[in-house]
Design an enzyme around this catalytic site. Structure first.
Site, mmCIF file in Angstrom:
data_model
loop_
_atom_site.group_PDB
_atom_site.id
_atom_site.type_symbol
_atom_site.label_atom_id
_atom_site.label_comp_id
_atom_site.label_asym_id
_atom_site.label_seq_id
_atom_site.Cartn_x
_atom_site.Cartn_y
_atom_site.Cartn_z
ATOM 1 N N TYR A 110 25.364 0.897 -22.819
ATOM 2 C CA TYR A 110 25.923 0.068 -23.778
ATOM 3 C C TYR A 110 26.154 -1.693 -24.570
ATOM 4 C CZ TYR A 110 27.215 0.921 -28.802
ATOM 5 O OH TYR A 110 26.812 -0.087 -30.130
ATOM 6 N N GLY A 152 24.648 4.681 -21.756
ATOM 7 C CA GLY A 152 26.174 5.133 -20.809
ATOM 8 C C GLY A 152 26.742 4.053 -21.083
ATOM 9 N N VAL A 165 27.482 1.364 -18.456
ATOM 10 C CA VAL A 165 26.572 0.356 -18.394
ATOM 11 C C VAL A 165 25.689 0.378 -19.633
ATOM 12 C CG1 VAL A 165 25.374 -1.059 -16.755
ATOM 13 C CG2 VAL A 165 26.502 0.519 -16.034
ATOM 14 N N LYS A 194 27.979 6.120 2.948
ATOM 15 C CA LYS A 194 27.922 7.338 1.802
ATOM 16 C C LYS A 194 28.795 8.480 2.171
ATOM 17 C CE LYS A 194 26.519 7.191 -2.272
ATOM 18 N NZ LYS A 194 26.601 6.035 -3.505
ATOM 19 N N GLY A 254 19.242 4.683 -21.928
ATOM 20 C CA GLY A 254 20.116 4.998 -21.871
ATOM 21 C C GLY A 254 21.647 3.985 -22.492
HETATM 22 P P1 NAD Z 1 26.010 7.352 -17.677
HETATM 23 O O1 NAD Z 1 26.486 8.760 -17.343
HETATM 24 O O2 NAD Z 1 27.278 7.019 -18.071
HETATM 25 O O3 NAD Z 1 24.933 7.026 -19.366
HETATM 26 C C1 NAD Z 1 23.709 7.519 -18.500
HETATM 27 C C2 NAD Z 1 23.251 7.819 -20.146
HETATM 28 O O4 NAD Z 1 21.603 7.761 -20.177
HETATM 29 C C3 NAD Z 1 23.869 8.479 -21.164
HETATM 30 O O5 NAD Z 1 24.108 7.697 -22.452
HETATM 31 C C4 NAD Z 1 22.954 10.093 -21.025
HETATM 32 O O6 NAD Z 1 23.366 10.450 -22.343
HETATM 33 C C5 NAD Z 1 21.538 8.476 -21.328
HETATM 34 N N1 NAD Z 1 20.502 10.000 -20.598
HETATM 35 C C6 NAD Z 1 20.338 11.022 -19.757
HETATM 36 N N2 NAD Z 1 18.828 11.233 -19.701
HETATM 37 C C7 NAD Z 1 18.313 10.434 -20.486
HETATM 38 C C8 NAD Z 1 16.970 10.654 -20.864
HETATM 39 N N3 NAD Z 1 15.820 11.188 -20.232
HETATM 40 N N4 NAD Z 1 16.548 9.003 -21.228
HETATM 41 C C9 NAD Z 1 17.284 8.204 -21.860
HETATM 42 N N5 NAD Z 1 18.762 8.930 -21.705
HETATM 43 C C10 NAD Z 1 18.774 9.604 -20.828
HETATM 44 O O7 NAD Z 1 25.631 6.566 -16.207
HETATM 45 P P2 NAD Z 1 25.591 5.045 -16.231
HETATM 46 O O8 NAD Z 1 27.288 4.762 -16.071
HETATM 47 O O9 NAD Z 1 25.942 4.125 -16.995
HETATM 48 O O10 NAD Z 1 24.737 4.692 -15.554
HETATM 49 C C11 NAD Z 1 23.603 4.336 -14.972
HETATM 50 C C12 NAD Z 1 22.885 3.932 -14.223
HETATM 51 O O11 NAD Z 1 23.030 3.269 -13.829
HETATM 52 C C13 NAD Z 1 22.659 5.570 -13.514
HETATM 53 O O12 NAD Z 1 21.012 5.691 -12.962
HETATM 54 C C14 NAD Z 1 23.586 5.259 -11.889
HETATM 55 O O13 NAD Z 1 23.642 5.681 -11.572
HETATM 56 C C15 NAD Z 1 23.597 3.569 -12.651
HETATM 57 N N6 NAD Z 1 24.472 2.659 -12.253
HETATM 58 C C16 NAD Z 1 25.387 2.765 -12.835
HETATM 59 C C17 NAD Z 1 26.274 1.359 -12.127
HETATM 60 C C18 NAD Z 1 27.970 2.110 -12.970
HETATM 61 O O14 NAD Z 1 28.743 1.335 -11.780
HETATM 62 N N7 NAD Z 1 28.456 2.343 -13.510
HETATM 63 C C19 NAD Z 1 26.312 0.940 -11.118
HETATM 64 C C20 NAD Z 1 24.742 0.626 -10.260
HETATM 65 C C21 NAD Z 1 23.816 2.278 -11.072
#
Ligand code: NAD
Length: 347
Positions: free
Chosen positions: A183, A179, A181, A80, A177
């Site tokens: 949705y 976001g 992932v 990392k 959440g």
């Molecule tokens: P994203 O930023 O697209 O989505 C996060 C969502 O959480 C957003 O819609 C945001 O409005 C919402 N949110 C923020 N604060 C909140 C709260 N207090 N209560 C409810 N919802 C809240 O992120 P993502 O890419 O969808 O990732 C989501 C999680 O999965 C993160 O923890 C990320 O580290 C983890 N993750 C993501 C991936 C990936 O491929 N994107 C891979 C491994 C892990």
């Protein structure tokens, strides 16, 4: 600062401090373990309170990548990088080029990618100075849909193991959440017949889920106590803690968020409460699996990525079965399995 005595130091193979006076670059690259292959893990740009915090973060995150890559069946080690400072003030083409040269100096022992506050455009600049970059635009692309697929299959595995059901029709899932992932996960759950309860800070996403996926919307603090089968944390870390444990009615916790347990002891606490926990770094590995296919000789292939992500179902089943047989918490069992793979290679 005594690096070797830090709690988070876990015999990391290499920790490199990089600086570039002209651009203000201050970065730390941690190569945790390369037993299975070159270290891979994203680069985070963060305004840490101090350098100790940055070091702690990179040590912890790089170790996590070793375990995640091992359990995902990848021939990759864990690494990392963190860039220290306010991205809004510091981001520049020259800074990312300086970072690219620092990555290149490691000669392929570490592959970097996007993480918090780093975009594919930023990585394209890094790529001008080094080939040791993955997750580029036009190759594996957005990891979100692959993470969502892995999480969906992880939920299916947990439902099969805990509730004995092969399909998700009528299974109630609370998703925190919506976001990238979250949705996409909800869409898959809805198509599979699951009933959704959702929360987010983003009203547009909530309205969309209500209209398109017939989801019930609840308040941010109400999501934990919902009368559901599955709680799927897909936003924040540390959502399994002393306060939420007292509220959960779900008997399964399976979501994509990183670092879901506030403290290591919550792994045992979940087991004591009869809740099946899908270890976060196992269920959310879809994105890194997809990105990993960019590393190596073969050209990137989305079909191959999908096949590998589908294996998350089987991996989780193995974790659940072993935990059940040995009467141990699932997080502990996953860690033991990962350490075995790291020491002995993939069988
Ligand atoms: P994203 O930023 O697209 O989505 C996060 C969502 O959480 C957003 O819609 C945001 O409005 C919402 N949110 C923020 N604060 C909140 C709260 N207090 N209560 C409810 N919802 C809240 O992120 P993502 O890419 O969808 O990732 C989501 C999680 O999965 C993160 O923890 C990320 O580290 C983890 N993750 C993501 C991936 C990936 O491929 N994107 C891979 C491994 C892990």
């Amino acid at each position: 600062m005594a690096l070797f005595d830090l709690v988070d130091f876990d015999h990391h193979e290499q920790v490199v401090f990089c600086s570039d006076e002209q651009t203000g670059l201050k970065a730390i690259i941690a190569v945790h373990n390369t037993n299975l292959g070159p270290a891979a893990g994203g680069c985070r740009f963060w305004d840490y309170a101090n350098e100790d915090e940055a070091l702690k973060d990179v040590l912890r995150l790089s170790r996590g990548m070793t375990y995640k890559n091992a359990m995902a069946g990848l021939h990759l080690g864990g690494g990392k990088a963190v860039i220290i400072g306010n991205p809004k003030q510091l981001k520049s083409e020259a800074l990312f080029k300086a970072f690219g040269r620092a990555v290149n100096n490691l000669g392929g022992r570490y592959y970097t990618a996007e993480d918090v506050n780093i975009t594919t455009a930023d990585m394209a600049i890094v790529n001008q100075e080094t080939q040791f970059v993955s997750g580029l635009e036009g190759k594996s692309g957005n990891p979100g849909p692959f993470t969502a697929l892995g999480t969906f299959l992880g939920i299916k595995a947990a439902v099969k193991f805990k509730l004995g059901k092969d399909d998700l029709t009528g299974i109630k899932v609370a998703v925190q959440g919506l976001g990238s992932v979250g949705y996409s996960l909800c869409e898959k759950l809805h198509r599979a017949g699951a009933i959704l309860v959702v929360t987010d800070i983003n009203q547009i996403a909530l309205d969309k889920a209500q209209t398109e996926l017939n989801a019930k919307v609840v308040g941010l603090d109400e999501i934990y106590a919902q009368d559901v089968d599955v709680f799927a944390p897909c936003a924040l870390g540390a959502t399994v803690n002393d306060q939420t444990l007292a509220q959960f009615k779900a008997t399964i916790i399976a979501g994509c968020a990183n670092n879901q347990l506030a403290e290591a002891r919550h792994d045992q606490a979940l087991m004591d409460q009869g809740i099946l926990y899908a270890p976060d770094y196992v269920i959310n590995a879809g994105g890194i699996i997809n990105v990993a296919l960019e590393i190596g000789e073969e050209p990137y292939c989305a079909n191959q990525a999908t096949k590998l992500v589908e294996d998350i179902y089987n991996t989780l089943m193995k974790v659940f079965s072993k935990a059940h047989e040995e009467n141990l918490p699932t997080g502990l069992v996953a860690d033991k399995m990962a350490r075995d793979i790291i020491a002995n290679g993939h069988k």
